[in-house]
Design an enzyme around this catalytic site. Structure first.
Site, PDB file in Angstrom:
ATOM      1  N   LYS A  39      -3.114  28.331 -38.455  1.00 18.82           N
ATOM      2  CA  LYS A  39      -2.189  28.361 -37.329  1.00 18.82           C
ATOM      3  C   LYS A  39      -2.119  26.985 -36.663  1.00 18.82           C
ATOM      4  O   LYS A  39      -2.975  26.128 -36.872  1.00 18.82           O
ATOM      5  CB  LYS A  39      -2.627  29.411 -36.307  1.00 18.82           C
ATOM      6  CG  LYS A  39      -3.981  29.123 -35.661  1.00 18.82           C
ATOM      7  CD  LYS A  39      -4.378  30.210 -34.692  1.00 18.82           C
ATOM      8  CE  LYS A  39      -5.733  29.896 -34.050  1.00 18.82           C
ATOM      9  NZ  LYS A  39      -6.126  30.920 -33.062  1.00 18.82           N
ATOM     10  N   TYR A 271      -2.967   2.385 -14.792  1.00 20.03           N
ATOM     11  CA  TYR A 271      -2.437   2.981 -13.572  1.00 20.03           C
ATOM     12  C   TYR A 271      -3.532   3.309 -12.564  1.00 20.03           C
ATOM     13  O   TYR A 271      -4.570   3.870 -12.924  1.00 20.03           O
ATOM     14  CB  TYR A 271      -1.674   4.265 -13.901  1.00 20.03           C
ATOM     15  CG  TYR A 271      -0.406   4.050 -14.694  1.00 20.03           C
ATOM     16  CD1 TYR A 271       0.591   3.209 -14.227  1.00 20.03           C
ATOM     17  CD2 TYR A 271      -0.215   4.707 -15.902  1.00 20.03           C
ATOM     18  CE1 TYR A 271       1.766   3.023 -14.948  1.00 20.03           C
ATOM     19  CE2 TYR A 271       0.952   4.532 -16.632  1.00 20.03           C
ATOM     20  CZ  TYR A 271       1.930   3.685 -16.151  1.00 20.03           C
ATOM     21  OH  TYR A 271       3.090   3.501 -16.859  1.00 20.03           O
TER      22      TYR A 271
END
Length: 385
Positions: A39, A271
Site C-alpha cells: 500500500k 527561516y
C-alpha cells in the site's frame, strides 16, 4: 557512451534487499503464506517493482489499502492474489470483481454493495470478513458478527460471494507484553470458530502484521501480512533493530550538495533564524525539503552524512531545501558532494529510525512520505535466485 547526469536527489531502492527480507520473514512464519503489503506505493518504495520482487522471493499474496492501488497492480500485469481493505460507499466493486481481487468486508453496507455488483457482473465476488477484535478501527464488532456471517453465508448460497478469508488487525503488537495482544487473539479465535461452525470455510485466517510475524508465532495462522518489515525497517525499536531480525533497509535517500559557502559568526540560517552560527563556518545547502517528504519537525535535529561526518539540519527545513553547518573546516567539501540522509548504515549514514527519532515520529512515516519529486532508482532488479 552518454552518461546519466547527476540527480538533485534520489531514493535508491535495493530490490535484492527486499527479496532477502521476504525470505527472512518467510523463515519466521514457515507454516504460513506471506502477504507483501504494498500500500501507499509500497511505503514509498514503488509499488510495481516491489510487488514483483516480493513475489519472486516467495510472497503469494499482495495487500493494498485502497481498491485503486490493487487495480493498478492488475493494470501492470500482476496476476497474483491481491487483497484490498479500505472501502467507502460507492467504491469500484464491479471493477474489483472483474479484476479477481479479494475484497474486505467490515459491515452490512459493504456486503450489500458487493453482492449487488456481483449480480451485475454475473460472477461471485471474493470477499474476506474483517473482525474488530479490539483495534477499534475498521472491522465488524463482535456483537454484529453473527449478522454479518449469516448474511455472507446467504450470499454464498445465492452465488454472489465466495468468502475466502477471516481476518483482523492488532492494536499493540509492536508493544511486547501488552495485554491487548492476548485479548485480541482470544477474540479472533472465538469469532473464527463461530464463523466456521456456522458454515464459513475460509481459505485463509490472518491477524499477524509485521511485529506479530516477527515475535508472535501463535498469531501466524494461515497467512501473515508483512508491511514495514518487508522494507527492512523495524516495526518498533523496542522489538529490535532490523539487523536483529535479519532484515536490511531497502531505501537509501541521498542528494547532491547544491551550494557551499563561507559565512561569518552570528549569521542567521533559514527561516526565523532559529540557528545562528557560533563562529565563522561553512554552510552546505541540501536540495530537499518538506515538499520532498523531509519532516519539518526534524528542523535543527535531522542527521545527514556529508564528507564522512554526521551533520545536523541547521535551522528550519524549508519546502525545497535545508542547510547543514559543515564547520570551519568544511571548505574542503565541494558542490556535488553526496549528502546521505538515511540508508542501511553501512557507510556510517543515519537510518530512517534516526530521522524518526529526530522528528518525533515512527520510521514508517519517514520512508512513506518521501515524495514523487524524488526519483526512485532501482538496484538489483534481476532476481538473485
Amino acid at each position: 557512451m552518454s552518461q546519466t547526469p547527476p540527480m538533485r536527489a534520489r531514493a535508491e531502492i535495493d530490490l535484492a534487499a527486499l527479496r532477502a527480507n521476504v525470505r527472512a520473514l518467510r523463515a519466521r512464519a514457515p507454516r504460513a503464506a506471506l502477504m507483501a503489503v504494498v500500500k501507499s506505493d509500497a511505503y514509498g518504495h514503488g509499488i510495481v517493482p516491489c510487488a514483483k520482487a516480493a513475489l519472486e522471493a516467495g510472497a503469494t499474496w499482495l495487500g493494498t489499502a485502497t481498491p485503486h492501488e490493487a487495480l493498478g497492480l492488475r493494470a501492470a500485469g500482476i496476476q497474483a492474489r491481491v487483497m484490498c481493505w479500505l472501502w467507502t460507499p460507492g467504491g469500484p466493486w464491479r471493477e474489483a470483481i472483474e479484476a479477481d481481487l479479494d475484497m474486505s468486508v467490515s459491515g452490512m453496507w459493504a456486503l450489500r454493495e458487493v453482492t449487488a455488483a456481483a449480480r451485475e457482473v454475473g460472477r461471485p465476488a471474493r470477499i474476506q470478513l474483517k473482525a474488530d477484535t479490539g483495534l477499534g478501527r475498521n472491522g465488524c464488532q463482535p456483537a454484529d458478527w453473527p449478522e454479518l456471517v449469516a448474511a455472507a453465508l446467504a450470499a454464498e448460497a445465492e452465488g454472489t460471494v465466495e468468502v475466502t478469508g477471516l481476518w483482523s488487525h492488532f492494536a499493540c503488537a509492536d508493544e511486547p507484553g501488552h495485554p491487548s495482544i492476548t485479548a485480541q487473539l482470544d477474540v479472533f479465535r472465538h469469532l473464527v470458530a463461530y464463523a466456521e461452525k456456522a458454515g464459513i470455510t475460509p481459505e485463509v485466517r490472518h491477524i499477524a502484521n509485521s511485529p506479530a510475524t516477527l515475535t508472535l508465532p501463535e498469531s501466524h495462522f494461515d497467512l501473515v501480512r508483512t508491511g514495514i518489515a518487508l522494507y527492512g525497517v523495524s516495526p518498533s525499536p523496542e522489538l529490535g533493530t532490523p539487523a536483529d531480525f535479519g532484515l536490511r533497509p531497502v531505501m537509501t535517500l541521498a542528494a547532491s550538495v547544491a551550494l557551499v559557502k563561507q559565512v561569518p559568526a552570528g549569521h542567521g540560517v533559514s527561516y526565523g533564524h532559529h540557528y545562528v552560527t557560533a563562529q565563522e563556518t561553512t554552510l552546505g545547502l541540501v536540495p530537499l525539503g518538506y515538499a520532498d517528504g523531509i519532516p519539518r519537525h526534524a528542523s535543527g535535529r535531522g542527521p545527514v552524512l556529508v564528507g564522512g561526518k554526521w551533520r545536523r539540519v541547521a535551522g528550519r527545513v524549508a519546502m525545497d531545501q535545508f542547510v547543514v553547518d559543515l564547520g570551519p573546516d568544511g571548505g574542503a567539501i565541494a558542490e556535488g558532494t553526496e549528502a546521505l540522509l538515511f540508508g542501511p548504515g553501512d557507510r556510517g549514514e543515519p537510518t530512517a529510525e534516526d530521522w524518526a527519532q529526530a522528528a518525533g515520529t515512527i520510521a514508517y512515516e519517514i520512508v512513506t512520505r518521501i515524495g514523487t519529486r524524488v526519483p526512485r532508482v532501482y538496484l538489483n532488479e534481476d532476481s538473485d535466485e
